[in-house]
Design a protein around this motif. Structure first.
Motif, PDB file in Angstrom:
ATOM      1  N   SER A 166       0.824  -1.223   0.000  1.00  0.00           N
ATOM      2  CA  SER A 166       0.000   0.000   0.000  1.00  0.00           C
ATOM      3  C   SER A 166       0.852   1.265   0.000  1.00  0.00           C
ATOM      4  O   SER A 166       0.371   2.331  -0.383  1.00  0.00           O
ATOM      5  CB  SER A 166      -0.920   0.026   1.220  1.00  0.00           C
ATOM      6  N   MET A 167       2.113   1.172   0.447  1.00  0.00           N
ATOM      7  CA  MET A 167       2.996   2.341   0.561  1.00  0.00           C
ATOM      8  C   MET A 167       2.271   3.476   1.285  1.00  0.00           C
ATOM      9  O   MET A 167       2.338   4.646   0.898  1.00  0.00           O
ATOM     10  CB  MET A 167       3.487   2.786  -0.815  1.00  0.00           C
ATOM     11  N   LEU A 181      -2.565  -5.768   7.778  1.00  0.00           N
ATOM     12  CA  LEU A 181      -2.144  -4.380   7.592  1.00  0.00           C
ATOM     13  C   LEU A 181      -2.714  -3.810   6.297  1.00  0.00           C
ATOM     14  O   LEU A 181      -3.197  -2.669   6.267  1.00  0.00           O
ATOM     15  CB  LEU A 181      -0.618  -4.292   7.580  1.00  0.00           C
ATOM     16  N   GLU A 182      -2.654  -4.571   5.213  1.00  0.00           N
ATOM     17  CA  GLU A 182      -3.143  -4.065   3.928  1.00  0.00           C
ATOM     18  C   GLU A 182      -4.631  -3.751   3.993  1.00  0.00           C
ATOM     19  O   GLU A 182      -5.080  -2.712   3.490  1.00  0.00           O
ATOM     20  CB  GLU A 182      -2.858  -5.083   2.823  1.00  0.00           C
ATOM     21  N   ASP A 183      -5.412  -4.631   4.616  1.00  0.00           N
ATOM     22  CA  ASP A 183      -6.843  -4.374   4.739  1.00  0.00           C
ATOM     23  C   ASP A 183      -7.107  -3.173   5.640  1.00  0.00           C
ATOM     24  O   ASP A 183      -8.018  -2.375   5.376  1.00  0.00           O
ATOM     25  CB  ASP A 183      -7.563  -5.608   5.288  1.00  0.00           C
ATOM     26  N   ALA A 184      -6.316  -3.029   6.695  1.00  0.00           N
ATOM     27  CA  ALA A 184      -6.509  -1.903   7.615  1.00  0.00           C
ATOM     28  C   ALA A 184      -6.130  -0.576   6.961  1.00  0.00           C
ATOM     29  O   ALA A 184      -6.766   0.458   7.214  1.00  0.00           O
ATOM     30  CB  ALA A 184      -5.687  -2.121   8.890  1.00  0.00           C
ATOM     31  N   GLN A 185      -5.093  -0.574   6.118  1.00  0.00           N
ATOM     32  CA  GLN A 185      -4.743   0.656   5.408  1.00  0.00           C
ATOM     33  C   GLN A 185      -5.829   1.008   4.392  1.00  0.00           C
ATOM     34  O   GLN A 185      -6.208   2.188   4.257  1.00  0.00           O
ATOM     35  CB  GLN A 185      -3.388   0.512   4.713  1.00  0.00           C
ATOM     36  N   LEU A 361      -0.828  -0.732  16.727  1.00  0.00           N
ATOM     37  CA  LEU A 361      -0.945  -1.938  15.904  1.00  0.00           C
ATOM     38  C   LEU A 361      -0.245  -1.766  14.559  1.00  0.00           C
ATOM     39  O   LEU A 361       0.445  -2.676  14.085  1.00  0.00           O
ATOM     40  CB  LEU A 361      -2.427  -2.262  15.670  1.00  0.00           C
ATOM     41  N   THR A 362      -0.420  -0.605  13.951  1.00  0.00           N
ATOM     42  CA  THR A 362       0.232  -0.328  12.662  1.00  0.00           C
ATOM     43  C   THR A 362       1.743  -0.461  12.787  1.00  0.00           C
ATOM     44  O   THR A 362       2.402  -1.106  11.953  1.00  0.00           O
ATOM     45  CB  THR A 362      -0.137   1.080  12.176  1.00  0.00           C
ATOM     46  N   LEU A 363       2.302   0.127  13.815  1.00  0.00           N
ATOM     47  CA  LEU A 363       3.746   0.106  14.006  1.00  0.00           C
ATOM     48  C   LEU A 363       4.260  -1.305  14.272  1.00  0.00           C
ATOM     49  O   LEU A 363       5.350  -1.678  13.813  1.00  0.00           O
ATOM     50  CB  LEU A 363       4.131   1.051  15.142  1.00  0.00           C
ATOM     51  N   HIS A 364       3.509  -2.113  14.990  1.00  0.00           N
ATOM     52  CA  HIS A 364       3.918  -3.502  15.194  1.00  0.00           C
ATOM     53  C   HIS A 364       3.993  -4.236  13.852  1.00  0.00           C
ATOM     54  O   HIS A 364       4.915  -5.014  13.610  1.00  0.00           O
ATOM     55  CB  HIS A 364       2.950  -4.205  16.140  1.00  0.00           C
ATOM     56  N   HIS A 365       3.044  -3.986  12.968  1.00  0.00           N
ATOM     57  CA  HIS A 365       3.089  -4.594  11.635  1.00  0.00           C
ATOM     58  C   HIS A 365       4.318  -4.117  10.862  1.00  0.00           C
ATOM     59  O   HIS A 365       4.988  -4.907  10.190  1.00  0.00           O
ATOM     60  CB  HIS A 365       1.821  -4.254  10.858  1.00  0.00           C
ATOM     61  N   TRP A 366       4.604  -2.816  10.942  1.00  0.00           N
ATOM     62  CA  TRP A 366       5.766  -2.288  10.218  1.00  0.00           C
ATOM     63  C   TRP A 366       7.064  -2.905  10.732  1.00  0.00           C
ATOM     64  O   TRP A 366       7.950  -3.243   9.944  1.00  0.00           O
ATOM     65  CB  TRP A 366       5.814  -0.770  10.337  1.00  0.00           C
TER      66      TRP A 366
END
Length: 434
Positions: A166-167, A181-185, A361-366
């Protein structure tokens, strides 16, 4: 120190930690602190660690020692040091401040080995004072161009290593902790566009558009989207993406300061993760510019990191690590102050929400993505910078979890004084799916 001097590294650490602290430290001089079976095992590998901490007895000294390998942790994942940071945070109650006499003894013991200027990591940027000395006054157009380039113009492939396809370099919105992550973005982009309520043919301005994910998503809906960024790397990536999608008639990304956008009368404006670069003292003028660019009844969606508590005397601030290594001149304000600035610019603020847990949560995925793609990340930007990014993202995840920082979305409408009693101004209640 070494060579039979009167004070070992373990003794020095004892000035700062209670002897009962459940931590192990092994030092280059052969000394040890704490039980051998402690779950957290630090290693002081070089005298430079001591000199770093003496020269900068704050986060900069510790960060320099860590980045250069003078301070290490057994078993650490450099891409995701969150477990180590969480463990260190849990030990805060064991910390103590040395007395003035002990501090003098410690300094004398170190300096008995001579004065030494420890090295500085290549990834460290100049201090705020040095930037001002070069004529880069914070948040002028020239300074903003330099600082944005420092952060973003490294390697698009490096960012892809942790952001994913998704960048999208801002907080995702999760329906639950199991969402990808992709679905959340995609959910975050959908939410913002739904809040703005734009229809096909209407015009969107995305300020600080990054690699173009919002511009692309809007254009897929038939919205005419213009994105502006100060990063040449981002703009090149975004326009190549637009071309691959065949959306050139609907989407464009420019290297342009938001203060130089010649168009106006936009139906909607989004500012997603941009305000951190604006400077708190410029918030009012920033929102006044947004007001000028929108048509009457146009909507503004501002999505930004905030501080959970006002700084002393209401002054904003940023820690030195972020300023030197990540976001030069970055600045955070409190949500109440931001909402007041939006209101005072002439807007009606119709909704705001805090997405703090979502950013953790986002940062954990990153961090997990960076760990999975570590070898390529090091290839793209070097070991030091990749290590810095792992530290930065893990520390931010922890800071969101402990409510040191938050992230808010503000939805505002530029009022039309005609009144529109038929309800066409905006609906009585939120109209989007949460």
């Amino acid at each position: 120190m070494a060579n039979g001097k009167s004070m070992t590294v373990a003794e020095m650490l004892g000035f700062f930690l209670d002897p009962a602290t459940p931590i192990r430290m092994d030092a280059f001089d052969g000394s040890h602190f704490g039980p051998a079976d402690a779950s957290l095992h630090l290693k002081v590998t070089s005298p430079n660690c001591i000199y770093q901490l003496l020269a900068h007895p704050n986060e900069i000294g510790a960060v320099r020692a860590y980045v250069l390998g003078d301070l290490d942790v057994e078993g650490i994942d450099y891409a995701n040091p969150y477990p180590v940071l969480r463990a260190l945070f849990s030990l805060a109650s064991y910390a103590r401040r040395p007395s003035p006499v002990d501090a003098a003894r410690l300094a004398a013991a170190v300096l008995s080995h001579g004065v030494r200027r420890p090295p500085v990591p290549q990834t460290e940027g100049p201090s705020k004072f040095a930037r001002i000395k070069e004529g880069l006054l914070p948040h002028t157009e020239r300074a903003d161009s330099k600082t944005v380039s420092f952060h973003y113009d490294m390697s698009n492939e490096f960012y892809a290593d942790f952001l994913g396809p998704s960048m999208t370099y801002t907080c995702a919105v999760f329906e639950d902790e199991h969402m990808s992550l992709e679905d959340a973005q995609a959910n975050k982009l959908r939410l913002i566009l739904d809040k703005l309520g734009l229809r096909p043919g209407e015009r969107l301005l995305d300020i600080g558009c990054g690699w173009g994910s919002m511009v692309i998503t809007a254009a897929r809906r038939g919205i005419k989207a213009l994105g502006v960024t100060l990063s040449k790397e981002q703009a090149a990536w975004a326009n190549e993406w637009i071309a691959r999608e065949g959306l050139q008639d609907l989407a464009e990304v420019r290297v342009q300061d938001y203060r130089e956008v010649p168009e106006h009368d936009f139906d909607g404006i989004c500012s997603i993760g941009m305000m951190e670069h604006v400077g708190v003292k410029n918030y009012q003028s920033y929102f006044e510019e947004m007001y000028r660019l929108l048509k009457p009844m146009g909507r503004l969606l501002n999505h930004q990191i905030t501080i959970a508590h006002d700084k002393p005397n209401g002054k904003p601030g940023q820690d030195e690590f972020l300023d030197r290594y990540i976001f030069p001149d970055g600045d955070l304000g409190a949500p109440g102050f931001i909402e007041s600035c939006i209101h005072d610019a002439g807007f009606n603020v119709v909704h705001q929400e805090n997405l703090r847990q979502h950013y953790a949560l986002t940062l954990h995925h990153w961090c997990e993505n960076l760990s999975d793609n570590w070898d390529d990340a090091v290839k793209q930007v070097g070991f030091e910078r990749a290590k810095v990014w792992g530290l930065y993202m893990a520390a931010c995840a922890l800071n969101f979890e402990i409510d040191g920082i938050q992230i808010h979305q503000f939805l505002a409408v530029k009022p039309d004084r005609v009144g529109h009693p038929d309800g066409k101004w905006y609906p009585l209640r939120p109209w989007w799916r949460a």
